[in-house]
Enzyme design. Structure first.
Site, PDB file in Angstrom:
ATOM      1  N   HIS A 270       0.866  -1.194   0.000  1.00 24.12           N
ATOM      2  CA  HIS A 270       0.000   0.000   0.000  1.00 24.12           C
ATOM      3  C   HIS A 270       0.898   1.238   0.000  1.00 24.12           C
ATOM      4  CE1 HIS A 270      -3.230   2.754   1.066  1.00 24.12           C
ATOM      5  NE2 HIS A 270      -4.067   1.774   0.737  1.00 24.12           N
ATOM      6  N   ASP A 328      -7.891  -5.505   0.105  1.00 23.77           N
ATOM      7  CA  ASP A 328      -8.361  -6.385  -0.978  1.00 23.77           C
ATOM      8  C   ASP A 328      -7.975  -7.835  -0.784  1.00 23.77           C
ATOM      9  OD1 ASP A 328      -7.756  -3.561  -2.801  1.00 23.77           O
ATOM     10  OD2 ASP A 328      -9.686  -4.575  -2.867  1.00 23.77           O
TER      11      ASP A 328
END
Ligand code: SDX
Length: 394
Positions: A270, A328
């Protein structure tokens, strides 16, 4: 350099704005909506309550929640003409392509709320977008399946109504499993907002000119659809299916570490989180709850995901790069257990994130000192030069 404008990605990635909606501490793995930790909201609140919080800044009183819920419910149906827009697509069109198209088409329907700089016009657009995007998403699925469109049922909860519109048919009664609806509601909370991610920045920049909110949200959906952003949940499941067996995990972890190939572990890493994405931990728990409810605890993909997380978190490359599971990583497994096809995973992400986009769009346009967005660039092209006639080139 052959005259092409190039830019420094790092510079573009640092363009920023101020907001009071969502706070992220990437090093500590913290995520707060209007000051409330995401873990507490996912545990105790429902999506409608969190939507009110994101848009208006406070958790609603019972009366405020009831009025807000009524305001959303009265807009859940699509104008009958809109149903013709779906029929312009191929049946096998990706639901996200249909959502972008149909949501954008709604910008041609509501002439009573076209002024993005008017607060009442913004409020009705907020209700319409929150109400209609689930109907558009479910109808995209029905169109894909060649099944009759299901009308929204306004007596149902937000997540319950979506599952009803997705899976009910005129042939037999359909009752939504409340445990599954609650799991989906929790997932919607986790995906609702995430400060200035790519799709939210898209909606802000498009909306900064006063453009129609439906067209701006359609642009946000287009950005979210990318495999590096909201499309990652679909890519995670494909990756887990490709791994196929826990014995093959080391091979994929090694591939993800090889900088000479573009393969990355989907659902990992991320730009902001250099610690565990707090949403991933809540999502893992939701995964357990749904698989328990459906007696699917021996789901092979869930076993691979748990083992992959364990191996990657112990790997020195991933530790050094501070790569952790993101929101996710587990969502695809939950959606699959809910019977939702992979092509609909990002559509559900878009449904949830519509509330964040609307809250951020509204916050931006409520600012008295608002100005149109205009990111600057660092020019790294060639210096000034004079024109050369074509017969003098080469
Ligand atoms: C979402 O912005 C948001 O907030 C997004 C989101 C939201 O709620 O809106 O959180 C939702 O988009 C989650 C992310 C979903 N995407 C994926 O899971 C796709 C896989 N992840 C990667 O593509 C990547 O981690 C990104 C795109 C998410 C972030 O990419 P960055 O910003 O380039 O990551 P980074 O700068 O932190 O990378 C550091 C290093 C890089 O290596 P070097 O260039 O330093 O050599 O780690 C590497 C990256 O190449 N790296 C990975 C990796 N992710 C980053 N290596 C292997 N596998 C990965 N998954």
């Amino acid at each position: 350099q052959h005259g092409y404008l190039t830019y420094d990605p790092g510079f573009m990635a640092t363009a920023s704005c101020s907001s009071q909606i969502t706070y992220i501490d990437g090093d500590e793995g913290l995520l707060y909506y209007r000051g409330y930790p995401i873990e507490q909201l996912a545990e105790h609140a429902d999506f409608v309550e969190v939507s009110y919080l994101l848009i208006f800044g406070e958790l609603p009183t019972p009366e405020q929640k009831q009025a807000f819920e009524h305001g959303v419910r009265r807009h859940t149906m699509l104008h009958d003409q809109v149903n013709n827009v779906f029929r312009g697509f191929r049946r096998d069109a990706h639901p996200m392509a249909v959502m972008v198209g149909v949501t954008g088409a709604l910008s041609a329907f509501y002439h009573d709320a076209m002024d993005a700089f008017d607060v009442h016009s913004r409020e009705i657009s907020a209700y319409r977008l929150m109400a209609k995007v689930p109907t558009i998403a479910a109808t995209s699925y029905k169109y894909n399946m060649g099944q009759p469109f299901a009308y929204p049922q306004n007596h149902l909860g937000y997540a319950e109504n979506f599952l009803y519109m997705m899976f009910s048919t005129p042939c037999e009664p359909y009752v939504v499993n409340p445990v599954l609806a609650r799991a989906l509601d929790k997932i919607l909370i986790l995906h609702a907002d995430h400060e200035q991610n790519a799709s939210t920045s898209t909606v802000r920049l498009a909306g900064s000119s006063g453009a129609n909110p439906f067209a701006c949200v359609a642009a946000g959906m287009a950005s979210l659809w990318g495999p590096l952003h909201g499309g990652a949940n679909e890519a995670v499941l494909k990756m887990l299916e490709e791994i196929g067996d826990v014995s093959r995990i080391p091979e994929f972890v090694e591939r993800a570490k090889d900088r000479t190939n573009p393969f990355r572990l989907m659902g990992f890493g991320h730009r902001i989180y250099k610690n565990m994405d707090p949403r991933a931990a809540v999502m893992r728990q939701a995964c357990h709850e749904v698989l328990d409810e459906l007696n699917l605890n021996d789901d092979p993909l869930f076993k691979i995901a748990i083992e992959l997380e364990k191996i990657a978190l112990q790997d020195e490359y991933f530790i050094a790069k501070k790569l952790y599971p993101n929101v996710d990583f587990y969502s695809g497994i939950v959606f699959r257990a809910l019977g939702i096809p992979t092509t609909m995973f990002t559509a559900i992400f878009a449904m949830a994130r519509t509330v964040g986009w609307v809250a951020q769009w509204n916050e931006m346009l409520s600012d008295k000192g608002h100005r149109i967005g205009r990111p600057r660039q660092q020019y790294t092209g060639v210096a000034r030069r004079d024109y050369v006639p074509i017969d003098k080139r080469g």
